[in-house]
Structure formats: structure tokens, C-alpha cells
Design a protein around this motif. Structure first.
Motif, PDB file in Angstrom:
ATOM      1  N   ARG A 143       0.827  -1.211   0.000  1.00 20.70           N
ATOM      2  CA  ARG A 143       0.000   0.000   0.000  1.00 20.70           C
ATOM      3  C   ARG A 143       0.862   1.262   0.000  1.00 20.70           C
ATOM      4  NH1 ARG A 143      -5.086  -1.156   4.096  1.00 20.70           N
ATOM      5  NH2 ARG A 143      -5.810  -3.044   3.062  1.00 20.70           N
ATOM      6  N   VAL A 144       1.933   1.230   0.785  1.00 21.52           N
ATOM      7  CA  VAL A 144       2.833   2.391   0.830  1.00 21.52           C
ATOM      8  C   VAL A 144       3.459   2.621  -0.540  1.00 21.52           C
ATOM      9  CG1 VAL A 144       5.008   3.267   1.780  1.00 21.52           C
ATOM     10  CG2 VAL A 144       3.293   2.267   3.308  1.00 21.52           C
ATOM     11  N   LEU A 145       3.970   1.552  -1.152  1.00 20.22           N
ATOM     12  CA  LEU A 145       4.578   1.688  -2.481  1.00 20.22           C
ATOM     13  C   LEU A 145       3.561   2.163  -3.513  1.00 20.22           C
ATOM     14  CD1 LEU A 145       6.939  -1.411  -2.682  1.00 20.22           C
ATOM     15  CD2 LEU A 145       7.580   0.989  -2.486  1.00 20.22           C
ATOM     16  N   SER A 146       2.369   1.605  -3.447  1.00 24.97           N
ATOM     17  CA  SER A 146       1.313   2.010  -4.373  1.00 24.97           C
ATOM     18  C   SER A 146       0.966   3.483  -4.170  1.00 24.97           C
ATOM     19  CB  SER A 146       0.079   1.137  -4.167  1.00 24.97           C
ATOM     20  OG  SER A 146      -0.961   1.570  -5.016  1.00 24.97           O
ATOM     21  N   GLY A 147       0.855   3.899  -2.916  1.00 19.38           N
ATOM     22  CA  GLY A 147       0.557   5.304  -2.617  1.00 19.38           C
ATOM     23  C   GLY A 147       1.650   6.223  -3.102  1.00 19.38           C
ATOM     24  N   LEU A 148       2.904   5.834  -2.857  1.00 23.63           N
ATOM     25  CA  LEU A 148       4.024   6.642  -3.346  1.00 23.63           C
ATOM     26  C   LEU A 148       3.975   6.770  -4.863  1.00 23.63           C
ATOM     27  CD1 LEU A 148       7.037   5.398  -1.196  1.00 23.63           C
ATOM     28  CD2 LEU A 148       6.034   7.677  -1.190  1.00 23.63           C
ATOM     29  N   LYS A 149       3.762   5.648  -5.509  1.00 26.29           N
ATOM     30  CA  LYS A 149       3.730   5.647  -6.967  1.00 26.29           C
ATOM     31  C   LYS A 149       2.588   6.521  -7.476  1.00 26.29           C
ATOM     32  CE  LYS A 149       3.618   2.451 -10.871  1.00 26.29           C
ATOM     33  NZ  LYS A 149       3.513   1.054 -11.262  1.00 26.29           N
ATOM     34  N   ASP A 150       1.394   6.364  -6.898  1.00 28.05           N
ATOM     35  CA  ASP A 150       0.240   7.147  -7.333  1.00 28.05           C
ATOM     36  C   ASP A 150       0.460   8.640  -7.112  1.00 28.05           C
ATOM     37  OD1 ASP A 150      -0.992   4.807  -8.072  1.00 28.05           O
ATOM     38  OD2 ASP A 150      -2.330   4.724  -6.323  1.00 28.05           O
ATOM     39  N   HIS A 151       1.019   8.988  -5.942  1.00 29.02           N
ATOM     40  CA  HIS A 151       1.229  10.404  -5.648  1.00 29.02           C
ATOM     41  C   HIS A 151       2.384  10.984  -6.463  1.00 29.02           C
ATOM     42  CE1 HIS A 151      -1.794  10.815  -2.596  1.00 29.02           C
ATOM     43  NE2 HIS A 151      -1.334   9.751  -1.950  1.00 29.02           N
ATOM     44  N   LEU A 152       3.455  10.223  -6.596  1.00 25.96           N
ATOM     45  CA  LEU A 152       4.607  10.729  -7.342  1.00 25.96           C
ATOM     46  C   LEU A 152       4.333  10.829  -8.836  1.00 25.96           C
ATOM     47  CD1 LEU A 152       7.561   8.907  -5.552  1.00 25.96           C
ATOM     48  CD2 LEU A 152       6.907  11.299  -5.360  1.00 25.96           C
ATOM     49  N   LEU A 153       3.379  10.043  -9.330  1.00 28.77           N
ATOM     50  CA  LEU A 153       3.078  10.078 -10.760  1.00 28.77           C
ATOM     51  C   LEU A 153       1.865  10.935 -11.091  1.00 28.77           C
ATOM     52  CD1 LEU A 153       3.788   6.374 -11.734  1.00 28.77           C
ATOM     53  CD2 LEU A 153       5.205   8.377 -12.117  1.00 28.77           C
ATOM     54  N   HIS A 154       1.361  11.663 -10.134  1.00 30.48           N
ATOM     55  CA  HIS A 154       0.215  12.538 -10.393  1.00 30.48           C
ATOM     56  C   HIS A 154       0.648  13.605 -11.413  1.00 30.48           C
ATOM     57  CE1 HIS A 154      -2.936  15.503  -9.751  1.00 30.48           C
ATOM     58  NE2 HIS A 154      -3.652  14.491  -9.265  1.00 30.48           N
TER      59      HIS A 154
ATOM     60  N   LEU B 254      12.235  -1.263  -5.297  1.00 30.95           N
ATOM     61  CA  LEU B 254      11.789  -1.519  -3.928  1.00 30.95           C
ATOM     62  C   LEU B 254      11.078  -2.858  -3.804  1.00 30.95           C
ATOM     63  CD1 LEU B 254      10.591   2.052  -2.907  1.00 30.95           C
ATOM     64  CD2 LEU B 254      12.654   0.863  -2.150  1.00 30.95           C
ATOM     65  N   ASN B 255      10.574  -3.375  -4.911  1.00 31.99           N
ATOM     66  CA  ASN B 255       9.914  -4.679  -4.904  1.00 31.99           C
ATOM     67  C   ASN B 255      10.853  -5.821  -5.280  1.00 31.99           C
ATOM     68  OD1 ASN B 255       7.241  -4.224  -4.049  1.00 31.99           O
ATOM     69  ND2 ASN B 255       6.780  -3.254  -5.995  1.00 31.99           N
TER      70      ASN B 255
ATOM     71  N   THR C  48      13.930  -6.570   1.579  1.00 33.86           N
ATOM     72  CA  THR C  48      14.034  -6.500   3.038  1.00 33.86           C
ATOM     73  C   THR C  48      14.818  -5.268   3.455  1.00 33.86           C
ATOM     74  OG1 THR C  48      13.938  -8.904   3.173  1.00 33.86           O
ATOM     75  CG2 THR C  48      14.808  -7.736   5.096  1.00 33.86           C
ATOM     76  N   GLU C  49      15.972  -5.051   2.837  1.00 29.04           N
ATOM     77  CA  GLU C  49      16.797  -3.890   3.180  1.00 29.04           C
ATOM     78  C   GLU C  49      16.071  -2.592   2.839  1.00 29.04           C
ATOM     79  OE1 GLU C  49      21.150  -1.889   2.184  1.00 29.04           O
ATOM     80  OE2 GLU C  49      20.572  -3.751   1.191  1.00 29.04           O
ATOM     81  N   SER C  50      15.418  -2.541   1.675  1.00 24.42           N
ATOM     82  CA  SER C  50      14.671  -1.344   1.281  1.00 24.42           C
ATOM     83  C   SER C  50      13.569  -1.047   2.279  1.00 24.42           C
ATOM     84  CB  SER C  50      14.055  -1.525  -0.107  1.00 24.42           C
ATOM     85  OG  SER C  50      15.039  -1.763  -1.069  1.00 24.42           O
ATOM     86  N   GLY C  51      12.843  -2.090   2.684  1.00 29.53           N
ATOM     87  CA  GLY C  51      11.768  -1.920   3.663  1.00 29.53           C
ATOM     88  C   GLY C  51      12.282  -1.385   4.982  1.00 29.53           C
ATOM     89  N   GLU C  52      13.429  -1.889   5.418  1.00 29.28           N
ATOM     90  CA  GLU C  52      14.014  -1.413   6.676  1.00 29.28           C
ATOM     91  C   GLU C  52      14.411   0.052   6.570  1.00 29.28           C
ATOM     92  OE1 GLU C  52      17.198  -4.098   7.591  1.00 29.28           O
ATOM     93  OE2 GLU C  52      15.843  -5.784   7.921  1.00 29.28           O
ATOM     94  N   ILE C  53      14.978   0.446   5.454  1.00 31.20           N
ATOM     95  CA  ILE C  53      15.373   1.850   5.252  1.00 31.20           C
ATOM     96  C   ILE C  53      14.144   2.746   5.265  1.00 31.20           C
ATOM     97  CG2 ILE C  53      16.338   3.469   3.564  1.00 31.20           C
ATOM     98  CD1 ILE C  53      18.284   1.174   2.755  1.00 31.20           C
ATOM     99  N   ILE C  54      13.089   2.327   4.579  1.00 32.64           N
ATOM    100  CA  ILE C  54      11.857   3.122   4.539  1.00 32.64           C
ATOM    101  C   ILE C  54      11.241   3.207   5.928  1.00 32.64           C
ATOM    102  CG2 ILE C  54       9.489   3.187   3.680  1.00 32.64           C
ATOM    103  CD1 ILE C  54      10.628   2.044   1.022  1.00 32.64           C
TER     104      ILE C  54
END
Length: 174
Positions: free
Chosen positions: A39-50, A154-155, A161-167
Motif C-alpha cells: 500500500r505504501v509503495l502504491s501510494g508513493l507511486k500514485d502520488h509521485l506520478l500525479h 523496492l519490490n 528486506t533492506e529497502s523496507g528497513e530503510i523506509i
């Protein structure tokens, strides 16, 4: 008191930290880590691609580019004027020496002016040799592609795992 930050409430679940640790929140709902991250990745993608955001990015980038280009142009013009002035001063000292007016202080001044001239010539040569960078006409398409690449990265199973921890660390991790 109310809801707190999300925290790990099970092996693969997230929930309210205040409900889990302090008992000050009634929200006992939890979400699978994979679902939350999706959901976070989807939200980022949707907002960043607006489209409005892409347009704002392109406008801001162009504005900053133009500001930098103007500054470089002004610096180049100033260096050219300074070089002309230094060259004129050198010529005046050389003329005075050739007319028999040689003073010890003239040698030191001439050396300083020659060094300044060399610095200005190098600065002018450097700015002349760097043509202005032009913005790609498909900047918005490129931006979209970069955001899509970010989502893919990120996927990526090997770094997920490392990407998720950083986020999850957010600003505290920097």
C-alpha cells in the motif's frame, strides 16, 4: 491519547504502537507487513506520478536550471570584463617600463596581474568549453519511468528486506 506510530505487533504484522505498548489506544487492528508495504509503495507511486506533481517538478527544475544558467552567464561576462581590465593594467605597466620607468614595485604588481590574468583566462576557457545542458523534451515521461523504476527496485526480492528497513527507519535512519 490516541493512535500512535505503526509498530511490529507480530512476526509479519504491524499495528498501533500505543495500543500494543501503552494501552492508550483502542485500535487493535493489524495489517500484514507485505500488504502495508504494498500500500505504501502504491501510494508513493500514485502520488509521485500525479500529472500535477510531474508538471510542478518540470517547472521547478526548469526555473532552477534557468537561474543557474543566468548565474553562469553573469559570472562569465564579469570574468571577461575583469580580464579586459587586467590586460589593460598589464599593458600600462609594460608601456611604462618600455619608456624607461622601471620600479621594483612594478615587477611585483606585474607578477600579480599576470597571475590574475591566467586565473581569469582559465575560468573563461572552462565556462566556454561547457555548453549548456538542454532539458530533455520528454522530461515528464522520464520522471514517470524513474518512479516506476523506483517501485520495481523496492519490490526486487534481493533488496526488498533492506529497502523496507530503510523506509521504515525514515528520517531517523539518516
Amino acid at each position: 491519547m490516541g493512535a500512535g506510530r505503526a509498530t511490529i505487533v507480530g512476526k509479519t504484522y504491524f499495528g498501533c504502537a500505543n495500543a500494543r505498548n501503552k494501552g492508550t489506544c483502542n485500535n487493535r487492528l493489524s495489517i500484514l507487513q507485505a500488504d502495508l508495504e504494498g500500500r505504501v509503495l502504491s501510494g508513493l507511486k500514485d502520488h509521485l506520478l500525479h500529472p500535477d506533481l510531474i508538471a510542478e517538478f518540470a517547472r521547478s527544475y526548469q526555473e532552477e536550471y534557468n537561474r543557474l544558467a543566468a548565474t553562469i552567464g553573469q559570472d562569465h561576462a564579469k570574468a571577461g570584463r575583469d580580464l579586459a581590465q587586467v590586460t589593460k593594467q598589464i599593458d600600462a605597466i609594460v608601456d611604462a617600463i618600455s619608456n624607461g620607468m622601471l620600479q621594483q614595485s612594478m615587477k611585483a604588481k606585474l607578477d600579480a596581474l599576470e597571475a590574475q590574468k591566467a586565473t581569469l583566462e582559465a575560468k573563461l576557457a572552462e565556462t566556454d568549453s561547457n555548453p549548456p545542458v538542454l532539458l530533455h523534451p520528454d522530461l515528464a515521461v522520464m520522471y514517470r519511468s524513474k518512479v516506476a523504476d523506483l517501485t520495481d527496485a523496492l519490490n526486487e526480492p534481493s533488496t526488498r528486506t533492506e529497502s523496507g528497513e530503510i523506509i521504515r527507519r525514515g528520517k531517523e535512519g539518516f
